[in-house]
Design a protein around this motif. Structure first.
Motif, PDB file in Angstrom:
ATOM      1  N   UNK A 137     -46.804-101.418  -4.968  1.00 27.34           N
ATOM      2  CA  UNK A 137     -47.058-100.078  -4.469  1.00 27.34           C
ATOM      3  C   UNK A 137     -48.028-100.106  -3.293  1.00 27.34           C
ATOM      4  N   UNK A 138     -47.710 -99.360  -2.256  1.00 29.47           N
ATOM      5  CA  UNK A 138     -48.632 -99.165  -1.139  1.00 29.47           C
ATOM      6  C   UNK A 138     -49.066 -97.706  -1.135  1.00 29.47           C
ATOM      7  N   UNK A 139     -50.341 -97.500  -0.902  1.00 29.37           N
ATOM      8  CA  UNK A 139     -50.852 -96.138  -0.912  1.00 29.37           C
ATOM      9  C   UNK A 139     -51.397 -95.774  -2.276  1.00 29.37           C
ATOM     10  N   UNK A 140     -51.815 -94.524  -2.444  1.00 31.00           N
ATOM     11  CA  UNK A 140     -52.446 -94.097  -3.698  1.00 31.00           C
ATOM     12  C   UNK A 140     -51.468 -94.110  -4.870  1.00 31.00           C
ATOM     13  N   UNK A 141     -51.990 -94.423  -6.050  1.00 31.62           N
ATOM     14  CA  UNK A 141     -51.185 -94.425  -7.263  1.00 31.62           C
ATOM     15  C   UNK A 141     -51.078 -93.027  -7.853  1.00 31.62           C
ATOM     16  N   UNK A 142     -49.996 -92.805  -8.583  1.00 35.00           N
ATOM     17  CA  UNK A 142     -49.806 -91.622  -9.417  1.00 35.00           C
ATOM     18  C   UNK A 142     -49.846 -90.310  -8.641  1.00 35.00           C
ATOM     19  N   UNK A 143     -49.257 -90.337  -7.441  1.00 35.77           N
ATOM     20  CA  UNK A 143     -48.946 -89.086  -6.763  1.00 35.77           C
ATOM     21  C   UNK A 143     -47.625 -88.577  -7.339  1.00 35.77           C
ATOM     22  N   UNK A 144     -47.267 -87.344  -7.010  1.00 32.53           N
ATOM     23  CA  UNK A 144     -45.984 -86.826  -7.491  1.00 32.53           C
ATOM     24  C   UNK A 144     -44.831 -87.716  -7.037  1.00 32.53           C
ATOM     25  N   UNK A 145     -44.891 -88.183  -5.798  1.00 29.30           N
ATOM     26  CA  UNK A 145     -43.804 -89.008  -5.264  1.00 29.30           C
ATOM     27  C   UNK A 145     -43.785 -90.401  -5.893  1.00 29.30           C
ATOM     28  N   UNK A 146     -44.954 -91.051  -5.970  1.00 23.76           N
ATOM     29  CA  UNK A 146     -44.976 -92.418  -6.484  1.00 23.76           C
ATOM     30  C   UNK A 146     -44.612 -92.466  -7.967  1.00 23.76           C
ATOM     31  N   UNK A 147     -44.996 -91.455  -8.734  1.00 28.25           N
ATOM     32  CA  UNK A 147     -44.626 -91.430 -10.146  1.00 28.25           C
ATOM     33  C   UNK A 147     -43.114 -91.261 -10.314  1.00 28.25           C
ATOM     34  N   UNK A 148     -42.492 -90.452  -9.463  1.00 32.03           N
ATOM     35  CA  UNK A 148     -41.033 -90.311  -9.536  1.00 32.03           C
ATOM     36  C   UNK A 148     -40.348 -91.647  -9.245  1.00 32.03           C
ATOM     37  N   UNK A 149     -40.852 -92.379  -8.259  1.00 31.99           N
ATOM     38  CA  UNK A 149     -40.264 -93.671  -7.925  1.00 31.99           C
ATOM     39  C   UNK A 149     -40.434 -94.667  -9.065  1.00 31.99           C
ATOM     40  N   UNK A 150     -41.609 -94.680  -9.681  1.00 31.30           N
ATOM     41  CA  UNK A 150     -41.865 -95.601 -10.774  1.00 31.30           C
ATOM     42  C   UNK A 150     -40.977 -95.289 -11.978  1.00 31.30           C
ATOM     43  N   UNK A 151     -40.846 -94.016 -12.309  1.00 27.36           N
ATOM     44  CA  UNK A 151     -40.006 -93.622 -13.441  1.00 27.36           C
ATOM     45  C   UNK A 151     -38.548 -93.964 -13.161  1.00 27.36           C
ATOM     46  N   UNK A 152     -38.103 -93.748 -11.942  1.00 23.73           N
ATOM     47  CA  UNK A 152     -36.721 -94.065 -11.591  1.00 23.73           C
ATOM     48  C   UNK A 152     -36.431 -95.552 -11.772  1.00 23.73           C
ATOM     49  N   UNK A 153     -37.391 -96.410 -11.380  1.00 27.76           N
ATOM     50  CA  UNK A 153     -37.185 -97.854 -11.519  1.00 27.76           C
ATOM     51  C   UNK A 153     -36.909 -98.221 -12.969  1.00 27.76           C
ATOM     52  N   UNK A 154     -37.615 -97.581 -13.885  1.00 27.06           N
ATOM     53  CA  UNK A 154     -37.479 -97.971 -15.295  1.00 27.06           C
ATOM     54  C   UNK A 154     -36.316 -97.280 -15.994  1.00 27.06           C
ATOM     55  N   UNK A 155     -36.135 -96.000 -15.755  1.00 30.64           N
ATOM     56  CA  UNK A 155     -35.202 -95.227 -16.570  1.00 30.64           C
ATOM     57  C   UNK A 155     -33.834 -95.026 -15.930  1.00 30.64           C
ATOM     58  N   UNK A 156     -33.744 -95.075 -14.607  1.00 33.11           N
ATOM     59  CA  UNK A 156     -32.455 -94.827 -13.973  1.00 33.11           C
ATOM     60  C   UNK A 156     -31.667 -96.122 -13.793  1.00 33.11           C
TER      61      UNK A 156
END
Length: 436
Positions: A137-156
């Motif tokens: 991850x580049x940039x701040x953690x746990x923004x609305x955008x970064x959390x969506x990307x992280x969840x997508x990696x695992x669940x989609x």
């Protein structure tokens, strides 16, 4: 070069400073190590190059996911033996020291002494990481955008894949086992019902399920307790699957599924909130915010059930680092906290913590069932995602089962109440008698 296994065994024992508890079979069909032990199969020299350029857990993970390394024999036994030497070493400084020792073997000034090992590696170019690896991850953690990307990696990664692993219940969190002889579906149903009872759900009440997954909790609560429920998830694939389940059950008038972050919910108040296996994604920096948001969404007297994996506390919490394998391949940006810090954050937000129940052994049983499901449907699981993705899940779930069994991590249900100023919590005097 002949006897690659013997040379690899010698190298491993020099780096680890102990006898290797597993047997090694190398690409030249040579074997070395204790007879009858699980076999670590080194399929090619690329596995060594991965370890050379990323010594430690990430290099091992890349080799495993790519199929350069494999295990023959009992996977749990092999992981248990290796964990005792690598991941569970009593010496905190041991892993960096071992990584430095491995790198030192390949410095130009020691090549003469390490000539045989270098000949095993071949041309030392860094192999590309497997396609299943998430980029750092580049940039701040746990923004609305970064959390969506992280969840997508695992669940989609495909609902069909999760159906094979999770079974008909489609619940991706620790089950509740009345008996080890119960089926996975029975244990997951009992977990959902236990949560409903702890929340004191009654007909007509309004429930928010944060991180609703494939909709199992809201479906059970609406069918069995007559509540009106809102389920939120950041996974588009989960939401589509859950909406179909709701429609098929004829419950669209009682259940709404949204693709929404918990920070975006505005239609409060709710009578109860369930958060089951979601808070691990929140992150330490956001946990106070998470607790505060959920507190604000509840009516006075409303209850929160927070079901969350916990790690053991550290003497110096600032030394905590996310596991590299899990961060790159399983839950990007996920973080674990000790249960005491979780309860403290809820209290800081205004909640009254009323009950904490540890379910550590229950998660070990659950994970072993998921691994068995995956292994039973291995060929189809690999086709639905990729062989590498299936290998990620097998290693992750088996290693996690051992971690729960060895008390390296735990899982807890924390029941908290937004107690009104008058002090009437609405909790029964015999709080543990959830069947009453």
């Amino acid at each position: 070069m002949a006897d690659a296994a013997g040379r690899l065994t010698k190298l491993a024992e020099e780096v680890l400073g102990a006898r290797l508890p597993v047997r090694i079979r190398a690409w030249d069909r040579s074997e070395a190590g204790p007879p009858g032990a699980p076999v670590l199969v080194v399929r090619n020299r690329r596995a060594l190059r991965r370890l050379l350029f990323k010594p430690g857990e990430l290099g091992l993970a890349r080799a495993w996911v790519a199929g350069d390394l494999d295990i023959e024999g009992d996977l749990y036994e092999a992981l248990g033996l290796l964990a005792g030497m690598i991941w569970e070493s009593p010496e905190p400084a041991a892993p960096p020291q071992r990584a430095a020792a491995l790198r030192a073997l390949f410095r130009p000034e020691v090549r003469a002494a390490a000539g045989e090992i270098l000949s095993l590696v071949g041309l030392p170019l860094p192999p590309a990481p497997p396609a299943e690896e998430a980029r750092p991850r580049r940039g701040p953690l746990h923004t609305l955008r970064s959390d969506r990307q992280a969840i997508s990696h695992h669940y989609d990664v495909g609902n069909d894949f999760y159906e094979l692993v999770l079974g008909p219940s489609m619940v991706y969190s620790c089950a509740y086992w009345e008996s080890p002889q119960a089926t996975l579906e029975e244990a997951q149903r009992d977990k959902l019902d236990l949560i409903c009872r702890k929340l004191g759900l009654k007909e007509g009440q309004r429930l928010l399920d944060v991180g609703c997954g494939w909709g199992s909790m809201v479906l059970h609560a609406a069918r069995t307790y007559g509540v009106r429920a809102v389920g939120i998830t950041l996974s588009e694939e989960q939401a589509a699957y859950a909406r179909k389940r709701v429609a098929d059950a004829g419950l669209t008038d009682r259940i709404e599924i949204r693709v929404q972050d918990y920070r975006e919910v505005r239609d409060d108040p709710f009578d109860a909130i369930s958060s089951i296996g979601m808070a691990e994604h929140v992150g330490r920096a956001r946990y106070a915010e998470y607790a505060g948001v959920l507190y604000a969404l509840l009516r006075p007297g409303g209850r929160l059930l927070n079901h969350q994996i916990a790690r053991r506390p550290l003497a110096d919490e600032e030394t905590y680092r996310v596991d590299e394998f899990i961060d790159r391949y399983v839950f990007p940006d996920g973080e674990l906290s000790p249960v005491g810090r979780t309860a403290g954050a809820l209290e800081d937000a205004g909640f009254e913590v009323r009950d904490v129940e540890a379910l550590r052994e229950h998660y070990a049983l659950t994970l072993r069932q998921w691994v068995a499901n995956l292994e039973r449907h291995w060929d189809r699981a690999a086709r639905l995602t990729s062989p590498g993705r299936a290998r990620v899940w097998r290693l992750y779930m088996a290693a996690s089962a051992l971690s729960f069994e060895r008390n390296r991590i735990g899982v807890n249900q924390v029941l908290a109440v937004r107690t009104p100023e008058a002090g009437e919590s609405g909790m029964p005097l015999r709080a543990r008698d959830w069947r009453a």
